[in-house]
Design a protein around this motif. Structure first.
Motif, PDB file in Angstrom:
ATOM      1  N   GLN A  59      43.358  -4.680  -6.027  1.00 29.17           N
ATOM      2  CA  GLN A  59      44.236  -4.681  -7.186  1.00 29.17           C
ATOM      3  C   GLN A  59      44.127  -6.041  -7.892  1.00 29.17           C
ATOM      4  O   GLN A  59      43.429  -6.952  -7.434  1.00 29.17           O
ATOM      5  N   THR A  60      44.828  -6.167  -9.015  1.00 23.60           N
ATOM      6  CA  THR A  60      44.763  -7.411  -9.791  1.00 23.60           C
ATOM      7  C   THR A  60      45.209  -8.586  -8.928  1.00 23.60           C
ATOM      8  O   THR A  60      46.252  -8.529  -8.254  1.00 23.60           O
ATOM      9  N   SER A  61      44.402  -9.655  -8.911  1.00 28.39           N
ATOM     10  CA  SER A  61      44.664 -10.927  -8.219  1.00 28.39           C
ATOM     11  C   SER A  61      44.517 -10.823  -6.705  1.00 28.39           C
ATOM     12  O   SER A  61      44.775 -11.800  -5.993  1.00 28.39           O
ATOM     13  N   GLU A  62      44.114  -9.658  -6.173  1.00 28.46           N
ATOM     14  CA  GLU A  62      43.855  -9.561  -4.745  1.00 28.46           C
ATOM     15  C   GLU A  62      42.483 -10.122  -4.419  1.00 28.46           C
ATOM     16  O   GLU A  62      41.595 -10.163  -5.292  1.00 28.46           O
ATOM     17  N   CYS A  63      42.306 -10.553  -3.157  1.00 25.72           N
ATOM     18  CA  CYS A  63      41.069 -11.217  -2.765  1.00 25.72           C
ATOM     19  C   CYS A  63      40.526 -10.554  -1.497  1.00 25.72           C
ATOM     20  O   CYS A  63      41.279 -10.215  -0.575  1.00 25.72           O
ATOM     21  N   ALA A  64      39.206 -10.383  -1.423  1.00 24.79           N
ATOM     22  CA  ALA A  64      38.515  -9.879  -0.234  1.00 24.79           C
ATOM     23  C   ALA A  64      37.512 -10.928   0.221  1.00 24.79           C
ATOM     24  O   ALA A  64      36.834 -11.537  -0.617  1.00 24.79           O
ATOM     25  N   SER A  65      37.428 -11.157   1.548  1.00 26.57           N
ATOM     26  CA  SER A  65      36.546 -12.211   2.063  1.00 26.57           C
ATOM     27  C   SER A  65      35.634 -11.629   3.145  1.00 26.57           C
ATOM     28  O   SER A  65      35.995 -10.679   3.854  1.00 26.57           O
ATOM     29  N   GLU A  66      34.460 -12.212   3.284  1.00 29.44           N
ATOM     30  CA  GLU A  66      33.538 -11.906   4.358  1.00 29.44           C
ATOM     31  C   GLU A  66      32.667 -13.125   4.608  1.00 29.44           C
ATOM     32  O   GLU A  66      32.585 -14.017   3.757  1.00 29.44           O
ATOM     33  N   CYS A  67      32.025 -13.158   5.846  1.00 32.58           N
ATOM     34  CA  CYS A  67      31.189 -14.299   6.178  1.00 32.58           C
ATOM     35  C   CYS A  67      29.939 -13.821   6.896  1.00 32.58           C
ATOM     36  O   CYS A  67      29.916 -12.734   7.495  1.00 32.58           O
ATOM     37  N   PHE A  68      28.895 -14.674   6.868  1.00 31.49           N
ATOM     38  CA  PHE A  68      27.608 -14.370   7.488  1.00 31.49           C
ATOM     39  C   PHE A  68      27.159 -15.604   8.252  1.00 31.49           C
ATOM     40  O   PHE A  68      27.288 -16.736   7.757  1.00 31.49           O
ATOM     41  N   LEU A  69      26.629 -15.344   9.510  1.00 35.95           N
ATOM     42  CA  LEU A  69      26.143 -16.433  10.356  1.00 35.95           C
ATOM     43  C   LEU A  69      24.663 -16.654  10.060  1.00 35.95           C
ATOM     44  O   LEU A  69      23.854 -15.739  10.221  1.00 35.95           O
ATOM     45  N   LEU A  70      24.344 -17.898   9.661  1.00 33.81           N
ATOM     46  CA  LEU A  70      22.985 -18.205   9.219  1.00 33.81           C
ATOM     47  C   LEU A  70      22.495 -19.461   9.897  1.00 33.81           C
ATOM     48  O   LEU A  70      23.276 -20.239  10.470  1.00 33.81           O
ATOM     49  N   LYS A  71      21.181 -19.679   9.767  1.00 29.53           N
ATOM     50  CA  LYS A  71      20.597 -20.958  10.156  1.00 29.53           C
ATOM     51  C   LYS A  71      19.345 -21.165   9.330  1.00 29.53           C
ATOM     52  O   LYS A  71      18.758 -20.227   8.786  1.00 29.53           O
ATOM     53  N   CYS A  72      18.919 -22.451   9.256  1.00 29.52           N
ATOM     54  CA  CYS A  72      17.756 -22.800   8.446  1.00 29.52           C
ATOM     55  C   CYS A  72      16.604 -23.148   9.362  1.00 29.52           C
ATOM     56  O   CYS A  72      16.760 -23.915  10.328  1.00 29.52           O
ATOM     57  N   PRO A  73      15.414 -22.642   9.126  1.00 27.54           N
ATOM     58  CA  PRO A  73      14.231 -23.032   9.900  1.00 27.54           C
ATOM     59  C   PRO A  73      13.838 -24.463   9.549  1.00 27.54           C
ATOM     60  O   PRO A  73      14.338 -25.046   8.596  1.00 27.54           O
ATOM     61  N   PRO A  74      12.909 -25.049  10.318  1.00 22.89           N
ATOM     62  CA  PRO A  74      12.500 -26.436  10.052  1.00 22.89           C
ATOM     63  C   PRO A  74      11.907 -26.591   8.645  1.00 22.89           C
ATOM     64  O   PRO A  74      11.248 -25.686   8.123  1.00 22.89           O
ATOM     65  N   VAL A  75      12.135 -27.763   8.107  1.00 20.02           N
ATOM     66  CA  VAL A  75      11.573 -28.093   6.797  1.00 20.02           C
ATOM     67  C   VAL A  75      10.515 -29.151   6.989  1.00 20.02           C
ATOM     68  O   VAL A  75      10.502 -29.881   7.985  1.00 20.02           O
ATOM     69  N   GLN A  76       9.614 -29.244   5.970  1.00 20.25           N
ATOM     70  CA  GLN A  76       8.494 -30.181   6.117  1.00 20.25           C
ATOM     71  C   GLN A  76       8.983 -31.610   6.026  1.00 20.25           C
ATOM     72  O   GLN A  76       8.649 -32.453   6.850  1.00 20.25           O
ATOM     73  N   ASN A  77       9.757 -31.935   5.039  1.00 20.98           N
ATOM     74  CA  ASN A  77      10.262 -33.298   4.900  1.00 20.98           C
ATOM     75  C   ASN A  77      11.539 -33.444   5.704  1.00 20.98           C
ATOM     76  O   ASN A  77      12.125 -32.467   6.177  1.00 20.98           O
ATOM     77  N   GLY A  78      11.958 -34.643   5.792  1.00 16.82           N
ATOM     78  CA  GLY A  78      13.164 -34.904   6.565  1.00 16.82           C
ATOM     79  C   GLY A  78      14.386 -34.264   5.940  1.00 16.82           C
ATOM     80  O   GLY A  78      15.253 -33.738   6.624  1.00 16.82           O
ATOM     81  N   THR A  79      14.469 -34.313   4.621  1.00 19.28           N
ATOM     82  CA  THR A  79      15.617 -33.782   3.886  1.00 19.28           C
ATOM     83  C   THR A  79      15.107 -33.092   2.643  1.00 19.28           C
ATOM     84  O   THR A  79      14.233 -33.621   1.944  1.00 19.28           O
TER      85      THR A  79
END
Length: 1138
Positions: free
Chosen positions: A960-980
């Motif tokens: 309804q108006t002004s109501e909120c729905a939330s959800e979440c997802f578990l993630l991770k990042c693989p290695p990257v070439q540079n440090g950052t």
């Protein structure tokens, strides 16, 4: 007496300059002499000294010098100023005589040439006969002389030559004939100018010295003469200030002279001469106000000095010339830079000169109208022995006579008669026209339109009196436009009378008809009997008969005019004339109006034409027609046939009563004519204007004039009369019902044909506002209220044209609600066919609108159809249309908030390689209507992986108006070439639809781009294994895992900070090495002492190889608190056991 008799002598009007005579130059056969003469005279610039040069022979005879008087005791002057005196000193008596002689200092025949030069100088002196004229010698030499003092021979011979010629050293000059001839000439001129200045200075002193011998009893004339001469010599000397002083004195003295009839003309003549000099010098000194004041004083003093009454025309001629001369001076000063104004310009003086010239003409008619037997007297009393007068302003038959009474009364009569006869032959009209023309040019220049028009009328009248009727009519016709516009009816009437006479005398039929129609109309102030006479003449002309002559016309011209009119009648052609009424004020007025500014196509167009006559007698006309015009380009000829009225009795005479009463115009009564016609269906939307209304007077079988009112109404006076009628507070006279009040008739000269009023209803059903990207349904219901079948119904729907271009690109419309619109769909669907609609039936048509952007937009729904109708017995097909517009607001359905958090739900600014984190999604509804979330999914980028299979957690949720729905997802990042590095996360896709009972809605996919996140490598990963809670005074095992994620051996120092809530066993401080890729475990037993959320003992980890990695960063991966339960009772143990 010719007009030039009153012209000022040219020697008076010119600018006096010093006169220098050059002798010894052979400018014809000697090239060197010719070059010298050209250097003196050719291309003289303004910066060179003012000298007049003239080449004369060496033995030239100069005017003889009179014997010097030693006493004026018995001398009685015969006049003021001799006629040849000014010319003598300007052109005959030089201030300096220069002898040119070719002689070099080293000439071998020096002695002989020196004697020859002295002889020539003596000849010049002898020819001057005792005058004070200076003599100078110029030696023409071939060589450039040396500087003074260096050539001793030249100095000696120059002294010898001066002695032989009796010259001073300042009167001997050398002129080398070299390339710099002009420069030497200019230096010579300056020296000549100094000698001339000296001469004129001595002449002034000589004239001034006579004053002591004069007396005011018998020598009054000499006082004036001497002051004038000194002023003239001062001008020659270029001393204009002293010249002005002498002229002012002379002007005062000339008015002190005793004036009588015999010397009045001489006094006025000299006063005019001196006044001219004073005014000219004032303008030259840039003091125009002094010049104007002097001229006004001059006129006031002289305007009553008429002289002989029989020659009064001479006085007006002289006055005219005074004003003309001052006007010329004023105009000349303006050309040299003086600024004039509208109220003070030369035009006023030319106008006054013309006034006196007109008065002169009238006086000539009175004084010079002798009997036929009186002719020019013989012998001619105006002849003189020398052919010219001795003194300015004197009579030829009594020159030098200064007494009051004329010496011979008979000669006086004969002289007056001769002057009168000669005056009679002068073309006075030409003189007046020339002066008026000058005045008109000045008033035009200084933007005085009324003065210009007034004088042009006078010019026209003069041309009329001079029998130049063509020019008279041209001028009068030009100014009549102004007088009509400004409503000067009395002046216009007078001008029209003169123009009518001109047109009659010239046999100009059209002009005669035009002016007659104006003179019998409302703009004329003529009495009724004259209007009646003119109207009868007008009718005669329309009947192709000769009109009666106009009164007060020249008899000879009338005879010529009657023959011209007879020729006009005999000609078969040229009997049709068209008069554009807006330029005149004829006796017939017309107003045409449509009854409404717009007419529907299914009703007849009504046009009323009102006609009124202002002439003394009723008038018949034979034809009336109205021309209509469409603004869109095409002339509507097919409508004109419905706006035509003709007299069926074309063959009858114009004066016979017509069988149709409505073809007769009664003076002062308004007649109304009504016309109707049915507009064509293709003219819907066009504007129809009344181009013109025409009225034909006369017969096609004789002669007729076609009056044409452009725009259907109005002449030169109508606009002002209409305005006055609107502003008038007078109580209007009540007219009977069958009569029309002319002033109350308003003008409606154009109309627009509009489509038939539609009898259908268009209803729009929808649920606003629209949501972004949804297929918004809008149902259009069309119901017929027509009496017949509405055929070929077409619907045009979509975004109304003319709005912002961005709205056009972000709005699409379609008939199919199951498909999602893209850029290929239009913003406006034109001409959607809906078929036919019977009376009372309705059509329901759903439309789907796709709005990509938010904001308001105007939607147009245009329904067009055709229906049959009958108008005035004529079957037509009417095209109808109805428009409905609606403003549609578009809002976003929901807002999506995204954030990255750690496993402990702490907000993360960056994530670390292979370390799990959470992506939190919050969907906040902004729609006023319920939204059903059908599904959601995450499309991850290649730089991010899901730890488990992500599933939608909001599927099937209704917000309804002004109501909120939330959800979440578990993630991770693989290695990257540079440090950052910063990597993309992917997209979040929400499938949703509006939950509505109004219509079935389609599912909308909204794609939200996930934010980019910064990914870093961490050298040591730390995590802990511990129970979910502890219990007071019970052992709590905790296992810490340290994983080396680098290719280096890690030296790690670990210390455990004690906590008040726990005791623990294990290594409190340890240092260890962890191999690359290896993992080290550390086991601790924590012993809780207090219940509740308690802070665990913290591990401080120090990486010796990576000092930049802070302890706080590593602590983020470890739990900081745990919930500790209180110590259990015995019952609790039994329960757990159970």
């Amino acid at each position: 007496m010719s007009p030039a008799q009153w012209d000022l002598p040219p020697e008076l009007c010119c600018r006096p300059v010093a006169f220098v005579a050059l002798t010894g130059l052979d400018v014809v056969y000697n090239a060197i002499h010719r070059a010298i003469w050209d250097a003196f005279c050719a291309n003289r610039r303004a910066d060179r000294v003012p000298i007049s040069f003239k080449v004369l022979p060496g033995d030239n005879e100069y005017p003889k010098c009179r014997t010097k008087r030693t006493s004026y005791e018995w001398y009685i002057p015969k006049g003021i100023l001799k006629t040849g005196w000014m010319n003598k000193h300007l052109n005959l008596v030089p201030a300096l005589v220069v002898l040119f002689y070719e002689l070099d200092w080293d000439d071998p025949q020096w002695k002989e040439k020196q004697s020859e030069c002295a002889t020539k100088v003596e000849i010049v002196r002898t020819s001057l006969q005792g005058r004070n004229t200076k003599v100078a010698v110029v030696l023409i030499q071939k060589k450039t002389p040396l500087p003074p003092g260096e050539d001793l021979v030249a100095s000696e011979r120059a002294s010898a030559l001066c002695g032989a010629c009796d010259l001073s050293g300042k009167s001997l000059f050398v002129l080398p004939h070299t390339d710099h001839l002009v420069g030497y000439i200019i230096r010579l001129e300056n020296a000549f100018y100094e000698h001339a200045q000296t001469y004129y200075y001595n002449e002034i002193r000589r004239v001034k010295s006579h004053k002591e011998f004069l007396n005011k009893t018998t020598h009054q004339l000499l006082f004036v003469r001497h002051q004038f001469k000194m002023g003239f010599f001062s001008e020659l000397k270029q001393d204009t200030q002293n010249a002005l002083k002498y002229y002012r004195t002379a002007y005062s003295l000339v008015h002190e002279l005793r004036a009588h009839e015999t010397n009045m003309l001489e006094i006025k003549t000299m006063a005019g001469f001196i006044n001219y000099k004073i005014c000219r010098l004032c303008f030259q000194h840039n003091t125009p106000l002094d010049a104007i004041a002097q001229f006004r004083k001059h006129i006031d003093l002289c305007k009553k000095k008429i002289g002989s009454a029989e020659l009064a025309f001479e006085h007006t001629a002289w006055m005219s010339k005074q004003f003309q001369s001052f006007g010329d001076l004023f105009d000349e000063a303006i050309k040299l830079g003086l600024t004039a104004i509208q109220t003070q310009n030369p035009g006023f003086y030319y106008q006054q000169a013309a006034y006196y010239a007109q008065e002169r003409k009238q006086q000539v008619g009175q004084l010079c109208s002798h009997e036929p037997g009186v002719g020019y007297p013989a012998p001619d009393p105006l002849e003189t022995t020398s052919g010219a007068l001795d003194f300015y302003g004197q009579r030829p038959w009594r020159q030098g006579h200064q007494s009051i009474d004329p010496p011979d009364s008979e000669k006086e009569k004969q002289g007056i008669l001769a002057l009168q006869v000669k005056e009679r032959d002068i073309p006075h009209s030409e003189l007046i026209i020339a002066l008026l023309s000058n005045a008109v040019a000045q008033f035009k220049k200084y933007k005085c339109p009324r003065m210009k028009s007034h004088l042009m009328v006078q010019m026209g009248e003069e041309y009329y009196h001079a029998k130049d009727y063509t020019k008279a009519l041209k001028l009068l016709d030009y100014v009549m436009c102004d007088y009509r516009t400004e409503r000067w009816w009395s002046l216009l009437t007078s001008i029209l009378c003169t123009a009518l006479k001109c047109s009659y005398l010239m046999g100009q039929v059209k002009d005669y008809i035009t002016y007659s129609m104006e003179l019998v109309g409302r703009a004329s102030i003529l009495p009724e009997e004259q209007k009646s006479r003119i109207e009868k003449n007008l009718i005669k002309v329309l009947m192709n008969e000769v009109p009666e002559p106009e009164p007060d016309c020249d008899p000879l011209s009338v005879k010529t005019a009657q023959s011209l009119w007879s020729d006009r009648i005999s000609l078969a052609g040229s009997n049709e004339f068209t008069i554009e009424v807006q330029d005149y004020v004829p006796f017939v007025q017309c107003k045409a109006k449509f009854l409404s500014p717009s007419f529907h196509i299914d009703e007849p167009v009504q046009l009323h034409v009102y006609v009124r006559a202002d002439c003394p007698h009723p008038v018949l006309y034979s034809k009336q027609c109205t021309t209509l015009f469409s603004v869109d380009v095409f002339e509507l000829q097919e409508y004109n046939q419905y706006c035509l009225l003709e007299d069926a009795s074309k063959g009858k005479d114009i004066l016979e009563p017509s069988t149709q009463e409505n073809m007769c115009l009664v003076p002062g009564k308004t007649r109304k004519y009504c016309f109707k016609f049915v507009a064509k269906t293709e003219d819907v939307g066009k504007k129809i204007e009344i181009t013109s209304v025409g009225l034909m007077l006369g017969r096609e079988t004789a002669r007729y004039v076609y009056l044409n009112w452009r725009g259907g109404w109005g002449d030169a006076a109508s606009s002002h009369e209409t305005l006055q009628a609107c502003r008038s507070f007078k109580k209007r006279t009540r007219f009977p019902e069958q009569q029309v009040d002319w002033d109350t008739v308003t003008i409606q000269s154009s109309l627009r044909i509009i489509s038939r009023v539609p009898k259908i209803s268009v209803q729009l059903t929808h649920e606003p506002p629209a949501l972004t990207n949804e297929m918004y349904c809008m149902i259009v219901t069309i119901q017929s209220g027509e009496d017949t079948v509405a055929k070929d119904i077409k619907l045009t729907a979509g975004l109304k044209p003319g709005q912002d271009a961005n709205l056009t690109q972000s709005t699409q419309i379609t008939l199919n609600g199951t498909e999602v619109c893209d850029d290929s769909h239009p913003a406006l669907l034109p001409d959607i066919p809906l078929g036919d609609l019977h009376p009372g039936q309705k059509i329901v048509k759903p439309l789907y609108i796709h709005c990509v952007s938010t904001g308001s937009r105007i939607l147009l729904f245009h329904v067009a159809y055709s229906v049959s109708a009958t108008v005035e017995g004529k079957d037509i097909t009417c095209k109808c249309h109805k428009d409905e517009t609606v403003t549609l607001e578009t809002v976003v359905p929901f807002e999506v908030a995204m954030k990255f958090v750690s496993s402990q739900f702490e907000h993360l600014e960056r994530v670390y390689v292979d370390i799990p984190f959470l992506l939190m999604m919050d969907i906040l509804s902004a729609s006023p209507w319920p939204i059903e979330l059908v599904n959601s999914e995450v499309q991850l980028a290649s730089s991010m992986n899901a730890i488990d299979q992500p599933q939608s957690q909001v599927e099937g949720v209704t917000l309804q108006t002004s109501e909120c729905a939330s959800e979440c997802f578990l993630l991770k990042c693989p290695p990257v070439q540079n440090g950052t590095s910063t990597v993309a996360s992917g997209h979040y896709i929400i499938s949703w639809k509006r939950k509505s009972t109004f219509a079935e809605t389609s599912v909308v996919r909204t794609i939200v781009t996930l934010p980019h996140v910064m990914v870093e490598n961490i050298p040591l990963y730390v995590h802990a294994e511990l129970p979910s809670f502890g219990r007071v005074r019970e052992s709590l095992p905790v296992r810490y895992h340290l994983e080396n994620r680098t290719g280096l051996v890690q030296d790690v120092e670990i210390t455990v900070e004690p906590s008040d809530a726990f005791m623990f066993s294990g290594l409190k401080q340890v240092r260890m090495r962890i191999l690359p890729g290896a993992e080290q475990e550390m086991l601790y037993n924590f012993y809780p002492l207090m219940a509740g959320y308690q802070v665990l003992p913290q591990l401080n980890i120090n990486l010796l190889r990576f000092p930049n990695i802070s302890n706080q960063l590593l602590r983020r991966f470890l739990p900081s608190r745990i919930f500790v339960k209180p110590q259990g009772r015995n019952g609790d143990t039994s329960i757990e056991a159970a």
